[in-house]
Design an enzyme around this catalytic site. Structure first.
Site, PDB file in Angstrom:
ATOM      1  N   ALA A  65       0.835  -1.196   0.000  1.00 49.08           N
ATOM      2  CA  ALA A  65       0.000   0.000   0.000  1.00 49.08           C
ATOM      3  C   ALA A  65       0.873   1.250   0.000  1.00 49.08           C
ATOM      4  O   ALA A  65       2.023   1.229   0.453  1.00 49.08           O
ATOM      5  CB  ALA A  65      -0.910   0.014   1.222  1.00 49.08           C
ATOM      6  N   GLY A 109       0.089  -5.177   0.471  1.00 50.36           N
ATOM      7  CA  GLY A 109      -0.936  -5.232  -0.568  1.00 50.36           C
ATOM      8  C   GLY A 109      -0.463  -5.918  -1.828  1.00 50.36           C
ATOM      9  O   GLY A 109      -1.273  -6.477  -2.582  1.00 50.36           O
ATOM     10  N   GLU A 112      -1.075  -9.478  -1.164  1.00 52.14           N
ATOM     11  CA  GLU A 112      -2.520  -9.684  -1.257  1.00 52.14           C
ATOM     12  C   GLU A 112      -2.975  -9.721  -2.709  1.00 52.14           C
ATOM     13  O   GLU A 112      -3.895 -10.468  -3.066  1.00 52.14           O
ATOM     14  CB  GLU A 112      -3.246  -8.581  -0.490  1.00 52.14           C
ATOM     15  CG  GLU A 112      -3.086  -8.709   1.022  1.00 52.14           C
ATOM     16  CD  GLU A 112      -3.740  -7.566   1.771  1.00 52.14           C
ATOM     17  OE1 GLU A 112      -4.516  -7.848   2.702  1.00 52.14           O
ATOM     18  OE2 GLU A 112      -3.473  -6.390   1.435  1.00 52.14           O
ATOM     19  N   GLU A 132       2.354  -5.818   7.893  1.00 49.91           N
ATOM     20  CA  GLU A 132       1.537  -4.758   8.475  1.00 49.91           C
ATOM     21  C   GLU A 132       1.659  -4.637   9.990  1.00 49.91           C
ATOM     22  O   GLU A 132       1.567  -3.528  10.535  1.00 49.91           O
ATOM     23  CB  GLU A 132       0.067  -4.965   8.079  1.00 49.91           C
ATOM     24  CG  GLU A 132      -0.266  -4.610   6.640  1.00 49.91           C
ATOM     25  CD  GLU A 132       0.030  -5.723   5.655  1.00 49.91           C
ATOM     26  OE1 GLU A 132      -0.359  -5.594   4.478  1.00 49.91           O
ATOM     27  OE2 GLU A 132       0.642  -6.748   6.046  1.00 49.91           O
TER      28      GLU A 132
END
Length: 258
Positions: A65, A109, A112, A132
């Site tokens: 992210a 991310g 992910e 995270e």
């Protein structure tokens, strides 16, 4: 010059989407996520596309992210959509498979995004992490759920609770990726896999992918019922008749997508 964010290239029946935000190691800004979702929606509307390959640069598939945008989500309601929601929902609805071709880092991310793809090819330089917890947060794009389903609870917990990266060989052994190849072969192997898929009946591929994607959404008895429904739908297509006839007469099938 403005960032391109996502480069698109057609290779036969395969759409190659390359994350192209090099200054930020392809970090998932809201703009990049929206552009990628747009590209995937365009692919969904194009009957000529039979598979989508997602890739990045040699150094980074995706660094995760965009940290600078995370404070904007403070105070949001659990009912509010998150930036990645539209992207992953679009991927889940695609009738064609998605293949991640990973070199370099796939963190947060980015990991992910790999998990949201139907399958993945990794180069030997690839590394994966869900770091995270090191920032005081947790994955918010399905990482805690898809990672457990992909590699099992024990291995997923190791990654989720330590935040430590794992290398490509560990990821391959754990089942996070399907193939492990030299970096120079990553895109070629992904395209080869996409070509193999394109040789099959398009609607059968779509029904098979849809059935398999439902594994995480429903208990076994419902999943089996959904599979049975898709089996009967596939069986009623012209391509099923063509495939069975071709097998019977020992010839190559000519699938039309009907």
């Amino acid at each position: 010059m403005p960032e391109q964010l996502v480069a698109a290239e057609t290779r036969g029946t395969t759409l190659v989407l390359t994350l192209d935000r090099p200054v930020a190691l392809n970090a998932l800004s809201r703009a990049l996520v929206d552009r990628l979702a747009d590209r995937l929606e365009e692919a969904a509307a194009d009957d000529a596309v039979r598979a989508v390959v997602l890739t990045g640069s040699e150094k980074a598939f995706c660094a995760g992210a965009d940290i600078g945008e995370i404070p904007n989500m403070v105070g949001a309601s659990p009912l509010d959509p998150l930036p990645l929601d539209r992207l992953f929902e679009t991927m889940a609805r695609l009738s064609v498979p998605t293949i991640a071709a990973v070199r370099g880092i796939a963190f947060g991310g980015g990991c992910e995004l790999v998990l949201a793809c139907d399958t993945a090819i990794a180069g030997r330089s690839a590394s994966f992490a869900v770091p995270e917890v090191k920032l005081g947060v947790i994955p918010g794009g399905g990482g805690t759920q898809r990672l457990v389903h992909a590699i099992g609870k024990a291995k997923a917990m190791r990654m989720l609770l330590t935040g430590a990266p794992v290398d490509a060989e560990w990821a391959y052994d754990a089942g996070l990726v399907a193939d492990l190849v030299d970096d120079a072969q990553v895109l070629g192997r992904a395209l080869e896999l996409a070509t193999q898929i394109a040789g099959n009946a398009p609607r059968a591929v779509a029904y098979a992918a849809d059935s398999a994607r439902r594994v995480n959404d429903m208990p076994l008895h419902q999943g089996l019922a959904h599979e049975r429904r898709n089996f009967l739908l596939a069986l009623g297509t012209a391509d099923a008749s063509e495939g069975i006839d071709a097998f019977t007469h020992r010839r190559a099938p000519a699938f039309t997508g009907r």
